[in-house]
Design a protein around this motif. Structure first.
Motif, short mmCIF file in Angstrom:
data_model
loop_
_atom_site.label_atom_id
_atom_site.label_comp_id
_atom_site.label_asym_id
_atom_site.label_seq_id
_atom_site.Cartn_x
_atom_site.Cartn_y
_atom_site.Cartn_z
N ALA A 1 0.84 -1.19 0.00
CA ALA A 1 0.00 0.00 0.00
C ALA A 1 0.87 1.24 0.00
O ALA A 1 1.81 1.35 0.78
N ALA A 2 0.55 2.17 -0.87
CA ALA A 2 1.35 3.38 -1.02
C ALA A 2 0.56 4.60 -0.60
O ALA A 2 -0.65 4.70 -0.85
N SER A 3 1.23 5.50 0.05
CA SER A 3 0.65 6.81 0.36
C SER A 3 1.50 7.86 -0.33
O SER A 3 2.66 7.64 -0.63
N GLY A 4 0.92 9.01 -0.56
CA GLY A 4 1.64 10.03 -1.27
C GLY A 4 0.96 10.32 -2.60
O GLY A 4 0.00 9.65 -2.99
N ARG A 5 1.49 11.27 -3.28
CA ARG A 5 0.84 11.75 -4.50
C ARG A 5 1.25 10.97 -5.75
O ARG A 5 2.33 10.43 -5.82
N ALA A 6 0.35 10.96 -6.68
CA ALA A 6 0.67 10.52 -8.05
C ALA A 6 1.23 9.11 -8.10
O ALA A 6 2.22 8.86 -8.79
N PHE A 7 0.59 8.20 -7.40
CA PHE A 7 1.03 6.81 -7.37
C PHE A 7 1.17 6.26 -8.80
O PHE A 7 2.10 5.51 -9.10
N SER A 8 0.26 6.61 -9.66
CA SER A 8 0.25 6.03 -11.00
C SER A 8 1.44 6.47 -11.86
O SER A 8 1.67 5.92 -12.93
N LEU A 9 2.19 7.46 -11.41
CA LEU A 9 3.37 7.88 -12.15
C LEU A 9 4.57 6.98 -11.89
O LEU A 9 5.54 6.99 -12.66
N TYR A 10 4.50 6.20 -10.82
CA TYR A 10 5.66 5.43 -10.38
C TYR A 10 5.63 4.01 -10.91
O TYR A 10 4.60 3.34 -10.85
N GLN A 11 6.78 3.58 -11.38
CA GLN A 11 6.97 2.15 -11.59
C GLN A 11 7.15 1.52 -10.20
O GLN A 11 7.81 2.10 -9.33
N MET A 12 6.55 0.36 -9.98
CA MET A 12 6.63 -0.30 -8.69
C MET A 12 7.34 -1.64 -8.83
O MET A 12 7.08 -2.40 -9.78
N GLY A 13 8.22 -1.91 -7.89
CA GLY A 13 8.98 -3.14 -7.96
C GLY A 13 8.90 -3.94 -6.67
O GLY A 13 8.65 -3.38 -5.59
N TRP A 14 9.06 -5.24 -6.82
CA TRP A 14 9.19 -6.14 -5.68
C TRP A 14 10.61 -6.69 -5.67
O TRP A 14 11.15 -7.08 -6.72
N PHE A 15 11.18 -6.73 -4.49
CA PHE A 15 12.52 -7.26 -4.28
C PHE A 15 12.46 -8.21 -3.09
O PHE A 15 11.49 -8.21 -2.33
N ARG A 16 13.48 -9.02 -2.93
CA ARG A 16 13.53 -9.91 -1.77
C ARG A 16 14.95 -10.07 -1.28
O ARG A 16 15.91 -9.89 -2.05
N GLN A 17 15.07 -10.38 0.00
CA GLN A 17 16.37 -10.61 0.59
C GLN A 17 16.30 -11.81 1.51
O GLN A 17 15.56 -11.80 2.50
N ALA A 18 17.06 -12.83 1.17
CA ALA A 18 17.15 -14.03 1.99
C ALA A 18 18.30 -13.86 2.98
O ALA A 18 19.22 -13.07 2.75
N PRO A 19 18.28 -14.59 4.09
CA PRO A 19 19.35 -14.47 5.09
C PRO A 19 20.71 -14.72 4.47
O PRO A 19 20.92 -15.70 3.76
N GLY A 20 21.63 -13.80 4.74
CA GLY A 20 22.99 -13.94 4.24
C GLY A 20 23.19 -13.63 2.79
O GLY A 20 24.28 -13.82 2.26
N LYS A 21 22.14 -13.16 2.12
CA LYS A 21 22.23 -12.85 0.70
C LYS A 21 21.90 -11.39 0.45
O LYS A 21 21.29 -10.72 1.27
N GLU A 22 22.32 -10.91 -0.70
CA GLU A 22 21.99 -9.54 -1.09
C GLU A 22 20.54 -9.47 -1.55
O GLU A 22 19.96 -10.46 -2.01
N ARG A 23 19.97 -8.29 -1.46
CA ARG A 23 18.63 -8.07 -1.96
C ARG A 23 18.62 -8.25 -3.48
O ARG A 23 19.53 -7.77 -4.16
N GLU A 24 17.60 -8.92 -3.98
CA GLU A 24 17.51 -9.16 -5.42
C GLU A 24 16.16 -8.75 -5.96
O GLU A 24 15.15 -8.78 -5.27
N PHE A 25 16.18 -8.40 -7.22
CA PHE A 25 14.96 -8.00 -7.93
C PHE A 25 14.08 -9.21 -8.16
O PHE A 25 14.56 -10.30 -8.47
N VAL A 26 12.76 -9.00 -8.04
CA VAL A 26 11.79 -10.07 -8.28
C VAL A 26 10.87 -9.74 -9.46
O VAL A 26 10.77 -10.50 -10.41
N ALA A 27 10.20 -8.58 -9.38
CA ALA A 27 9.23 -8.24 -10.42
C ALA A 27 8.95 -6.75 -10.36
O ALA A 27 9.15 -6.12 -9.32
N ALA A 28 8.47 -6.21 -11.47
CA ALA A 28 8.13 -4.79 -11.50
C ALA A 28 7.00 -4.56 -12.49
O ALA A 28 6.78 -5.36 -13.41
#
Length: 122
Positions: free
Chosen positions: A23-50
Motif C-alpha cells: 500500500a502506497a501513500s503520497g501523491r501521483a502513485f500512477s506515475l511510479y513504476q513499482m517493484g518487488w525485491f527480496r532478501q534471503a538471510p545472508g544474501k543480497e537483496r535481489e529483484f523479483v518483479a516490476a
C-alpha cells in the motif's frame, strides 16, 4: 516520493500460494513504476518483479517467471505480487519500492517499506 507498507507474508508449504500487497501513500502513485525485491538471510537483496505506472508492462526475474504475477490497482494505491508454486528458495523478506526511472532500472528503485516475511517449508 511514496511511502510504502507491505503485507501478506506468512508460512506456506512448497507448492502453495501467497499474495503480497504493498500500500502506497503520497501523491501521483500512477506515475511510479513499482517493484518487488527480496532478501534471503545472508544474501543480497535481489529483484523479483516490476510493473509500469499504468500497469501495461511488467518485468520479472528469471527465477520467478511463470510462477509470480505482479499487478496494481491505481485507484487503491496498491501493488500486488501473486506467488504460486512456491519453493523453499523463495523464502525471504519481500520489499516493494518505487521509481520514476525506467521499469528495467532495478538499481534505481527506492522508498523501501519494512518488508514482509515469506517462509516456504519443504
Amino acid at each position: 516520493q511514496v511511502q510504502l507498507v507491505e503485507s501478506g507474508g506468512g508460512l506456506v508449504q512448497a507448492g502453495g500460494s501467497l499474495r503480497l500487497s504493498c500500500a502506497a501513500s503520497g501523491r501521483a502513485f500512477s506515475l511510479y513504476q513499482m517493484g518487488w525485491f527480496r532478501q534471503a538471510p545472508g544474501k543480497e537483496r535481489e529483484f523479483v518483479a516490476a510493473i509500469v505506472g499504468n500497469g501495461d508492462s511488467t518485468y520479472y526475474a528469471e527465477s520467478v517467471k511463470g510462477r509470480f504475477t505482479v499487478s496494481r490497482d491505481n485507484a487503491k494505491n496498491t501493488v500486488y505480487l501473486q506467488m504460486n508454486s512456491l519453493k523453499p528458495e523463495d523464502t525471504a523478506v519481500y520489499y516493494c519500492a518505487s521509481t520514476l526511472a525506467s521499469l528495467y532500472a532495478t538499481g534505481k528503485y527506492m522508498g523501501w517499506g519494512q518488508g514482509t516475511q515469506v517462509t516456504v517449508s519443504s
